[in-house]
Design a protein around this motif. Structure first.
Motif, PDB file in Angstrom:
ATOM      1  N   TYR A 147       0.867  -1.236   0.117  1.00  0.00           N
ATOM      2  CA  TYR A 147       0.120  -0.010   0.017  1.00  0.00           C
ATOM      3  C   TYR A 147       0.901   1.252  -0.047  1.00  0.00           C
ATOM      4  CZ  TYR A 147      -3.944  -2.916   1.121  1.00  0.00           C
ATOM      5  OH  TYR A 147      -4.967  -3.757   0.956  1.00  0.00           O
ATOM      6  N   ILE A 148       0.524   2.264  -0.871  1.00  0.00           N
ATOM      7  CA  ILE A 148       1.100   3.652  -0.785  1.00  0.00           C
ATOM      8  C   ILE A 148       0.197   4.524  -0.114  1.00  0.00           C
ATOM      9  CG2 ILE A 148       2.073   5.489  -2.146  1.00  0.00           C
ATOM     10  CD1 ILE A 148       3.613   2.528  -2.589  1.00  0.00           C
ATOM     11  N   ILE A 149       0.207   4.952   1.023  1.00  0.00           N
ATOM     12  CA  ILE A 149      -0.450   5.721   1.808  1.00  0.00           C
ATOM     13  C   ILE A 149       0.143   7.268   1.816  1.00  0.00           C
ATOM     14  CG2 ILE A 149      -1.627   6.128   3.945  1.00  0.00           C
ATOM     15  CD1 ILE A 149      -1.584   3.046   4.233  1.00  0.00           C
ATOM     16  N   GLU A 150      -0.736   8.289   1.203  1.00  0.00           N
ATOM     17  CA  GLU A 150       0.003   9.718   1.414  1.00  0.00           C
ATOM     18  C   GLU A 150      -0.788  10.248   2.546  1.00  0.00           C
ATOM     19  OE1 GLU A 150       0.081  13.967  -0.974  1.00  0.00           O
ATOM     20  OE2 GLU A 150      -0.667  12.219  -2.148  1.00  0.00           O
ATOM     21  N   LEU A 151       0.129  10.813   3.398  1.00  0.00           N
ATOM     22  CA  LEU A 151      -0.428  11.697   4.432  1.00  0.00           C
ATOM     23  C   LEU A 151      -0.472  13.261   4.232  1.00  0.00           C
ATOM     24  CD1 LEU A 151       1.234   9.603   7.470  1.00  0.00           C
ATOM     25  CD2 LEU A 151      -0.851   9.618   6.635  1.00  0.00           C
ATOM     26  N   PRO A 152      -0.991  13.875   4.850  1.00  0.00           N
ATOM     27  CA  PRO A 152      -1.168  15.608   4.672  1.00  0.00           C
ATOM     28  C   PRO A 152       0.171  16.460   4.458  1.00  0.00           C
ATOM     29  CG  PRO A 152      -2.537  14.843   6.315  1.00  0.00           C
ATOM     30  CD  PRO A 152      -1.825  13.687   6.305  1.00  0.00           C
ATOM     31  N   THR A 153       1.165  15.860   5.066  1.00  0.00           N
ATOM     32  CA  THR A 153       2.548  16.500   4.897  1.00  0.00           C
ATOM     33  C   THR A 153       3.522  15.586   5.164  1.00  0.00           C
ATOM     34  OG1 THR A 153       2.809  17.141   7.328  1.00  0.00           O
ATOM     35  CG2 THR A 153       1.811  18.609   6.013  1.00  0.00           C
ATOM     36  N   GLY A 154       4.858  15.890   4.524  1.00  0.00           N
ATOM     37  CA  GLY A 154       5.977  15.056   4.857  1.00  0.00           C
ATOM     38  C   GLY A 154       6.106  15.055   6.532  1.00  0.00           C
ATOM     39  N   ALA A 155       6.055  16.115   7.372  1.00  0.00           N
ATOM     40  CA  ALA A 155       6.524  16.089   8.534  1.00  0.00           C
ATOM     41  C   ALA A 155       5.381  15.138   9.274  1.00  0.00           C
ATOM     42  CB  ALA A 155       6.134  17.491   9.215  1.00  0.00           C
ATOM     43  N   ALA A 156       4.163  14.798   8.822  1.00  0.00           N
ATOM     44  CA  ALA A 156       3.364  13.768   9.391  1.00  0.00           C
ATOM     45  C   ALA A 156       3.858  12.489   9.016  1.00  0.00           C
ATOM     46  CB  ALA A 156       1.890  13.954   8.804  1.00  0.00           C
ATOM     47  N   VAL A 157       4.485  12.152   8.023  1.00  0.00           N
ATOM     48  CA  VAL A 157       5.039  10.807   7.702  1.00  0.00           C
ATOM     49  C   VAL A 157       6.335  10.702   8.772  1.00  0.00           C
ATOM     50  CG1 VAL A 157       6.590   9.765   5.977  1.00  0.00           C
ATOM     51  CG2 VAL A 157       4.661  10.801   5.409  1.00  0.00           C
ATOM     52  N   ALA A 158       7.066  11.685   8.899  1.00  0.00           N
ATOM     53  CA  ALA A 158       8.339  11.544   9.539  1.00  0.00           C
ATOM     54  C   ALA A 158       7.796  11.386  11.300  1.00  0.00           C
ATOM     55  CB  ALA A 158       9.406  12.916   9.487  1.00  0.00           C
ATOM     56  N   ASP A 159       6.797  12.044  11.592  1.00  0.00           N
ATOM     57  CA  ASP A 159       6.400  11.894  12.999  1.00  0.00           C
ATOM     58  C   ASP A 159       5.548  10.739  13.181  1.00  0.00           C
ATOM     59  OD1 ASP A 159       7.634  14.438  13.240  1.00  0.00           O
ATOM     60  OD2 ASP A 159       5.981  15.562  13.010  1.00  0.00           O
ATOM     61  N   PHE A 160       5.033   9.854  12.379  1.00  0.00           N
ATOM     62  CA  PHE A 160       4.116   8.984  12.473  1.00  0.00           C
ATOM     63  C   PHE A 160       4.713   7.782  13.388  1.00  0.00           C
ATOM     64  CE2 PHE A 160       2.975   4.505  11.317  1.00  0.00           C
ATOM     65  CZ  PHE A 160       1.777   4.478  11.753  1.00  0.00           C
ATOM     66  N   VAL A 161       3.840   7.632  14.430  1.00  0.00           N
ATOM     67  CA  VAL A 161       4.411   6.289  15.286  1.00  0.00           C
ATOM     68  C   VAL A 161       3.608   5.219  15.244  1.00  0.00           C
ATOM     69  CG1 VAL A 161       4.520   5.792  17.858  1.00  0.00           C
ATOM     70  CG2 VAL A 161       4.785   8.112  17.147  1.00  0.00           C
ATOM     71  N   PRO A 162       4.364   4.259  14.535  1.00  0.00           N
ATOM     72  CA  PRO A 162       3.783   2.960  14.233  1.00  0.00           C
ATOM     73  C   PRO A 162       3.251   2.047  15.225  1.00  0.00           C
ATOM     74  CG  PRO A 162       6.060   2.658  13.976  1.00  0.00           C
ATOM     75  CD  PRO A 162       5.655   3.896  14.581  1.00  0.00           C
ATOM     76  N   ASP A 163       2.025   1.488  14.854  1.00  0.00           N
ATOM     77  CA  ASP A 163       1.686   0.446  15.988  1.00  0.00           C
ATOM     78  C   ASP A 163       1.801  -0.858  15.162  1.00  0.00           C
ATOM     79  OD1 ASP A 163      -0.332  -1.540  16.416  1.00  0.00           O
ATOM     80  OD2 ASP A 163      -1.835  -0.052  17.201  1.00  0.00           O
ATOM     81  N   ARG A 164       2.897  -1.606  15.488  1.00  0.00           N
ATOM     82  CA  ARG A 164       3.228  -2.813  14.942  1.00  0.00           C
ATOM     83  C   ARG A 164       2.232  -3.963  14.774  1.00  0.00           C
ATOM     84  NH1 ARG A 164       7.886  -0.447  13.054  1.00  0.00           N
ATOM     85  NH2 ARG A 164       9.350   0.742  14.493  1.00  0.00           N
ATOM     86  N   ASN A 165       1.423  -3.922  15.640  1.00  0.00           N
ATOM     87  CA  ASN A 165       0.355  -5.002  15.749  1.00  0.00           C
ATOM     88  C   ASN A 165      -0.583  -4.843  14.462  1.00  0.00           C
ATOM     89  OD1 ASN A 165       1.146  -6.311  17.947  1.00  0.00           O
ATOM     90  ND2 ASN A 165       0.112  -5.045  19.202  1.00  0.00           N
ATOM     91  N   ILE A 166      -0.938  -3.719  14.319  1.00  0.00           N
ATOM     92  CA  ILE A 166      -1.842  -3.374  13.232  1.00  0.00           C
ATOM     93  C   ILE A 166      -1.005  -3.592  11.658  1.00  0.00           C
ATOM     94  CG2 ILE A 166      -3.184  -1.578  11.810  1.00  0.00           C
ATOM     95  CD1 ILE A 166      -4.018  -0.551  14.378  1.00  0.00           C
ATOM     96  N   LEU A 167       0.375  -2.976  11.842  1.00  0.00           N
ATOM     97  CA  LEU A 167       1.124  -2.929  10.494  1.00  0.00           C
ATOM     98  C   LEU A 167       1.469  -4.357  10.342  1.00  0.00           C
ATOM     99  CD1 LEU A 167       2.953   0.332  11.063  1.00  0.00           C
ATOM    100  CD2 LEU A 167       1.233  -0.207   9.135  1.00  0.00           C
ATOM    101  N   ALA A 168       1.637  -5.480  11.054  1.00  0.00           N
ATOM    102  CA  ALA A 168       2.363  -6.552  10.903  1.00  0.00           C
ATOM    103  C   ALA A 168       1.877  -7.459   9.620  1.00  0.00           C
ATOM    104  CB  ALA A 168       1.999  -7.520  12.064  1.00  0.00           C
ATOM    105  N   PRO A 169       0.766  -7.495   8.999  1.00  0.00           N
ATOM    106  CA  PRO A 169       0.255  -8.313   8.111  1.00  0.00           C
ATOM    107  C   PRO A 169       0.673  -7.644   6.652  1.00  0.00           C
ATOM    108  CG  PRO A 169      -1.548  -8.063   9.571  1.00  0.00           C
ATOM    109  CD  PRO A 169      -0.261  -6.843  10.080  1.00  0.00           C
ATOM    110  N   TYR A 170       1.021  -6.401   6.884  1.00  0.00           N
ATOM    111  CA  TYR A 170       1.076  -5.664   5.559  1.00  0.00           C
ATOM    112  C   TYR A 170       2.427  -5.011   5.232  1.00  0.00           C
ATOM    113  CZ  TYR A 170      -3.934  -5.186   6.771  1.00  0.00           C
ATOM    114  OH  TYR A 170      -5.247  -5.713   6.925  1.00  0.00           O
ATOM    115  N   LEU A 171       2.691  -4.831   3.713  1.00  0.00           N
ATOM    116  CA  LEU A 171       3.801  -4.091   3.130  1.00  0.00           C
ATOM    117  C   LEU A 171       3.199  -2.418   3.141  1.00  0.00           C
ATOM    118  CD1 LEU A 171       5.251  -6.320   0.627  1.00  0.00           C
ATOM    119  CD2 LEU A 171       5.871  -6.013   3.080  1.00  0.00           C
ATOM    120  N   VAL A 172       3.692  -1.531   3.736  1.00  0.00           N
ATOM    121  CA  VAL A 172       3.054  -0.358   3.909  1.00  0.00           C
ATOM    122  C   VAL A 172       4.115   1.078   3.596  1.00  0.00           C
ATOM    123  CG1 VAL A 172       2.052   1.473   5.145  1.00  0.00           C
ATOM    124  CG2 VAL A 172       1.304  -0.687   5.307  1.00  0.00           C
ATOM    125  N   VAL A 173       3.920   1.686   2.631  1.00  0.00           N
ATOM    126  CA  VAL A 173       4.834   2.848   2.411  1.00  0.00           C
ATOM    127  C   VAL A 173       3.983   4.007   2.530  1.00  0.00           C
ATOM    128  CG1 VAL A 173       6.126   4.338   0.678  1.00  0.00           C
ATOM    129  CG2 VAL A 173       5.751   1.651   0.532  1.00  0.00           C
TER     130      VAL A 173
END
Length: 260
Positions: A147-173
């Motif tokens: 998945y390619i997921i665009e957030l509102p800003t580049g800063a939002a991407v840099a500041d994102f705190v991952p939830d490893r449990n939710i992300l675990a099954p997916y490849l996410v950009v």
């Protein structure tokens, strides 16, 4: 059996930045189980295995869990090692035979250019759990396996705190547009737990998708990109038809031998 081994930091000019790759120089190709064991022993995002063949090198990439079909930073690292060890002439273009076809690497003014396949992006809906995690997403696409997921800003991407449990099954950009004051056209991060990498520091293959994604969004085909992992890395990205040129630097940090 003895194999020459190098660890290279790719998409950076500074040691301990960019993405770490192992590079093994082979005289014969071991069985897959041996390759998987070496990659698991290294526990790097990818280990590259290089075997000389007619007109270049056979190149395979392994994460700590699986063989990969395409890897940018380990290809960059492989080319760097071949030039630095003198196995390839400094001004020669290197051809790699891979699961993604023939890829090439060339070098100019310290920057290595990889010629890779462009990857198309198709608009899709997110699964429910990812939609809840990325409630502020402004655009979503799917490219090959991620998945390619665009957030509102580049800063939002840099500041994102991952939830490893939710992300675990997916490849996410994750990606976002760079700020008007900054040098970068777009920012990204890549989470790849299914292949054994919770967060990849700098991902060449992701930029094969991001090039087509941002070409459509920004109406241009040349970009300066930054992957905002804790290690961080910079890439120059050029979309040329169905190919993507990825430009980066590299530095060797470890040299040794595997014995098995």
């Amino acid at each position: 059996m003895e194999v020459r081994f190098f660890q290279v930091d790719a998409f950076t000019r500074q040691p301990f930045k960019g993405n770490q790759a192992g590079v093994c120089l082979l005289e014969q190709m071991p069985g897959d189980e041996v390759l998987k064991s070496i990659a698991a022993e290294n526990n790097l995002a990818e280990t590259a295995f290089l075997l000389p063949v007619e007109n270049g090198y056979h190149l395979r990439w392994f994460s700590p869990k699986v063989e990969m079909k395409l890897c940018g930073h380990a290809t960059l690292a492989s080319a760097h090692v071949l030039w630095e060890t003198g196995l390839v002439a400094p001004d020669a273009t290197i051809s790699f035979t891979t699961l993604s076809g023939v890829l090439t690497a060339s070098r100019e003014n310290g920057w290595i250019t990889l010629n890779f396949p462009a990857r198309n992006c198709d608009r899709v809906a997110l699964p429910d759990d990812l939609r809840r995690l990325f409630a502020d997403a402004i655009d979503v696409a799917f490219s090959v396996d991620r998945y390619i997921i665009e957030l509102p800003t580049g800063a939002a991407v840099a500041d994102f705190v991952p939830d490893r449990n939710i992300l675990a099954p997916y490849l996410v950009v994750l990606t976002g547009k760079g700020s008007a004051e900054g040098p970068y056209d777009f920012i990204s991060r890549y989470f790849a737990t299914p292949v054994g990498v919770d967060e990849d520091p700098v991902t060449g293959s992701a930029h094969c998708s991001l090039a087509t994604y941002w070409a459509a969004r920004l109406h241009k085909n040349e970009f300066l990109a930054y992957q905002a992992s804790p290690r961080g890395g910079e890439l120059k990205v050029i979309l040329e038809g169905d190919r993507v040129l990825l430009k980066g630097e590299a530095v060797t940090v470890i040299e040794g031998r595997f014995h098995f």
